[in-house]
Design a protein around this motif. Structure first.
Motif, PDB file in Angstrom:
ATOM      1  N   SER A  42       0.883  -1.180   0.000  1.00 39.15           N
ATOM      2  CA  SER A  42       0.000   0.000   0.000  1.00 39.15           C
ATOM      3  C   SER A  42       0.909   1.214   0.000  1.00 39.15           C
ATOM      4  O   SER A  42       2.078   1.125   0.394  1.00 39.15           O
ATOM      5  N   PHE A  43       0.354   2.355  -0.418  1.00 35.56           N
ATOM      6  CA  PHE A  43       1.191   3.565  -0.444  1.00 35.56           C
ATOM      7  C   PHE A  43       1.678   3.874   0.968  1.00 35.56           C
ATOM      8  O   PHE A  43       2.849   4.192   1.173  1.00 35.56           O
ATOM      9  N   GLU A  44       0.773   3.767   1.940  1.00 35.27           N
ATOM     10  CA  GLU A  44       1.133   4.120   3.317  1.00 35.27           C
ATOM     11  C   GLU A  44       2.339   3.328   3.792  1.00 35.27           C
ATOM     12  O   GLU A  44       3.282   3.865   4.370  1.00 35.27           O
ATOM     13  N   GLU A  45       2.285   2.018   3.533  1.00 37.31           N
ATOM     14  CA  GLU A  45       3.365   1.152   4.011  1.00 37.31           C
ATOM     15  C   GLU A  45       4.686   1.476   3.296  1.00 37.31           C
ATOM     16  O   GLU A  45       5.734   1.630   3.919  1.00 37.31           O
ATOM     17  N   ALA A  46       4.602   1.610   1.960  1.00 44.63           N
ATOM     18  CA  ALA A  46       5.818   1.879   1.186  1.00 44.63           C
ATOM     19  C   ALA A  46       6.388   3.254   1.545  1.00 44.63           C
ATOM     20  O   ALA A  46       7.605   3.420   1.706  1.00 44.63           O
ATOM     21  N   ALA A  47       5.494   4.229   1.700  1.00 51.82           N
ATOM     22  CA  ALA A  47       5.954   5.578   2.050  1.00 51.82           C
ATOM     23  C   ALA A  47       6.568   5.566   3.449  1.00 51.82           C
ATOM     24  O   ALA A  47       7.547   6.271   3.704  1.00 51.82           O
ATOM     25  N   GLY A  48       6.005   4.770   4.340  1.00 51.74           N
ATOM     26  CA  GLY A  48       6.532   4.666   5.705  1.00 51.74           C
ATOM     27  C   GLY A  48       7.989   4.220   5.689  1.00 51.74           C
ATOM     28  O   GLY A  48       8.831   4.763   6.416  1.00 51.74           O
ATOM     29  N   PRO A  69       4.887   6.646  -7.285  1.00 52.69           N
ATOM     30  CA  PRO A  69       5.104   7.373  -6.025  1.00 52.69           C
ATOM     31  C   PRO A  69       4.876   8.877  -6.158  1.00 52.69           C
ATOM     32  O   PRO A  69       4.457   9.526  -5.183  1.00 52.69           O
ATOM     33  N   LEU A  70       5.097   9.433  -7.334  1.00 50.94           N
ATOM     34  CA  LEU A  70       4.833  10.863  -7.548  1.00 50.94           C
ATOM     35  C   LEU A  70       3.336  11.130  -7.463  1.00 50.94           C
ATOM     36  O   LEU A  70       2.887  12.013  -6.730  1.00 50.94           O
ATOM     37  N   ILE A  74       4.552  10.968  -2.700  1.00 51.81           N
ATOM     38  CA  ILE A  74       5.766  10.752  -1.901  1.00 51.81           C
ATOM     39  C   ILE A  74       6.557  12.049  -1.735  1.00 51.81           C
ATOM     40  O   ILE A  74       7.148  12.296  -0.673  1.00 51.81           O
ATOM     41  N   VAL A  75       6.516  12.907  -2.760  1.00 54.09           N
ATOM     42  CA  VAL A  75       7.257  14.169  -2.688  1.00 54.09           C
ATOM     43  C   VAL A  75       6.642  15.090  -1.625  1.00 54.09           C
ATOM     44  O   VAL A  75       7.355  15.733  -0.849  1.00 54.09           O
ATOM     45  N   ASP A  76       5.323  15.099  -1.564  1.00 53.88           N
ATOM     46  CA  ASP A  76       4.644  15.918  -0.548  1.00 53.88           C
ATOM     47  C   ASP A  76       5.123  15.495   0.845  1.00 53.88           C
ATOM     48  O   ASP A  76       5.420  16.331   1.692  1.00 53.88           O
ATOM     49  N   ARG A  77       5.211  14.179   1.046  1.00 57.63           N
ATOM     50  CA  ARG A  77       5.597  13.706   2.382  1.00 57.63           C
ATOM     51  C   ARG A  77       7.055  14.044   2.686  1.00 57.63           C
ATOM     52  O   ARG A  77       7.371  14.525   3.770  1.00 57.63           O
ATOM     53  N   LEU A  78       7.946  13.779   1.731  1.00 57.75           N
ATOM     54  CA  LEU A  78       9.370  14.041   1.977  1.00 57.75           C
ATOM     55  C   LEU A  78       9.616  15.526   2.226  1.00 57.75           C
ATOM     56  O   LEU A  78      10.384  15.903   3.110  1.00 57.75           O
TER      57      LEU A  78
END
Ligand code: AMP
Ligand code: GLY
Length: 438
Positions: A42-48, A69-70, A74-78
């Motif tokens: 899931s995005f959440e897990e991978a982003a984590g 991821p874009l 993912i960029v927003d989070r980083l």
């Protein structure tokens, strides 16, 4: 020294890593892979996982290879949670790729050239009339919004063989998502990619490249992510005039600026314009919000400027201070792919690279869907290894790439025709036949 990081595992990301590692400001082995972004639960897990690693390692910037991821943010989070700048847009700006309706409307709203006739639909009202009208004029294309892995676009007489088939496809799309669909005029011509570095204000173009989507020799077989690509020593293409290239460059530039006007956010990353030369001139097919694969292998193999300097300038907004230069050499990229690719690729079998000529200034190797197990290279089920030949002419570059690709032993194939005079000649003929038919 700089400490860059990447997300991705494919030929394109390998090319980014290799190019960064050749910078004296980075050095070999010093590019951190935050995530391969494969088999994401899931995005959440991978982003984590990405965030945890980035929090510890604190890279100077992160370069994002693939589109998913874009589009998922993912960029927003980083950037917002860790303050780590990225070469790649936020989710809102990545709509340039993830929403075809957004892009067509942006281009129209800011009076940028290049859109074909199109309309955006949110339900079936009016779809039949529009499809019939376009069909009578030469054909239509149905494009769902959202990332579809290159499989959502359907073209009349190539995938949709009647008006009813087109309508059924639109109904099917509306039944499965709330996203809009774009229906547009079917164009005929030759496609090429022009990628530009963008710091949100200024764009610097890479050299134009032509990809080969079909799996088999002679542009036959199923569509793929791209079997190989070429670029020329004069930084044009054999069917692409300087005027058309300038028009494409102007579109990329205008789109970079329109994104800022529309959203108030600076687009930092790669603007990848997919263009077509048609009988009526240059048309815009699509945008991608990232580097192309395989096109990146061509352009980064020919890049003279330090890629680390370019990425640093993108995140700082000082790209206008970096002269971006490319070798005056032709490049030919050929992907070696597993038997059965793209539909049923063999995997978990080894390939033998012992007969492949060594890497040199004129032959580059980029590993993609392979893994090393006990010193052996194992296919993991997608495009496996790419070779780029560089030379004074396409013929020279093609010869080098072909020699390497055909030396890989195992259950693989590649397209020997990419970059050959015969295939390139057919593309030139195609454009000439359109212009003569005016
Ligand atoms: P897109 O994702 O929009 O680039 O579409 C994928 C592929 O569909 C393109 O690379 C083209 O080969 C084809 N395509 C897209 N738009 C059109 C169009 N308007 N006319 C003809 N072919 C198109
Ligand atoms: N070469 C096509 C792409 O990267 O989307």
């Amino acid at each position: 020294m700089l400490k860059p990081a990447v997300i991705g595992k494919d030929g394109r990301t390998t090319a980014i890593i290799k190019s960064l590692e050749s910078s004296p400001r980075v050095g070999k082995g010093n590019v951190l892979v935050l995530s391969e972004w494969k088999n994401i639960p899931s995005f959440e897990e991978a982003a984590g996982i990405v965030m945890a690693k980035a929090r510890v390692e604190r890279p100077d910037f992160v370069v994002i290879g693939p589109e998913e991821p874009l589009a998922l943010g993912i960029v927003d989070r980083l950037q917002t949670e860790l303050g780590i700048p990225c070469v790649g847009p936020t989710a809102n700006l990545a709509k340039l790729e993830s929403s075809k309706a957004f892009t067509r409307e942006l281009v129209a709203e800011y009076c940028i050239d290049g859109n074909p006739k199109y309309r955006v639909f949110h339900c079936m009202d009016g779809v039949e009339d529009y499809i019939r009208a376009l069909d009578a004029e030469g054909g239509y294309v149905v494009k769902p919004d959202g990332l579809t892995g290159g499989k959502g676009v359907k073209v009349s007489n190539a995938h949709l063989f009647s008006i009813d088939a087109g309508l059924d496809y639109c109904r099917e799309l509306f039944a499965s998502t709330t996203n809009p669909i774009v229906i547009e005029e079917k164009l005929d011509g030759e496609e090429f990619s022009l990628m530009s570095f963008c710091d949100g204000e200024h764009t610097e173009d890479m050299v134009p490249v032509q990809d080969h989507k079909r799996a088999y020799v002679g542009d036959t077989g199923p569509n793929t992510g791209g079997m190989g690509s070429y670029s020329c020593e004069d930084h044009l293409l054999p069917f692409l005039s300087r005027e058309h290239l300038k028009a494409a460059s102007d579109i990329n530039k205008a789109v970079g600026q329109a994104l800022y006007k529309k959203t108030g956010e600076r687009y930092k990353g790669i603007l990848y314009g997919g263009f077509m030369i048609t009988r009526s001139g240059l048309r815009l097919l699509e945008y991608n919000a990232r580097f192309g694969d395989p096109e990146t292998m061509n352009v980064l193999a020919a890049l003279e400027t330090d890629l680390a300097d370019i990425f640093e300038a993108i995140v700082k907004g000082t790209l206008h201070q970096v002269p971006v230069r490319f070798k005056k050499q032709a490049t030919v990229c050929k992907y070696v792919v597993p038997e059965g690719y793209p539909e049923n690729p063999v995997k978990n079998v080894k390939i033998d690279m012992s007969a492949v000529p060594a890497e040199s200034e004129s032959l580059r190797r980029f590993d993609a869907a392979v893994k090393e197990v006990n010193g052996e290279l194992i296919l993991t089920g997608s495009r496996a290894v790419a070779f780029v030949g560089l030379g004074a002419s396409l013929a020279e570059a093609e010869h080098l790439a072909e020699e390497a690709a055909s030396a890989v032993i195992g259950r693989v194939f590649h397209r020997p025709d990419i970059g050959t005079a015969e295939l390139v000649g057919r593309r030139v003929e195609h454009v000439l036949s359109l212009t003569h038919a005016r």
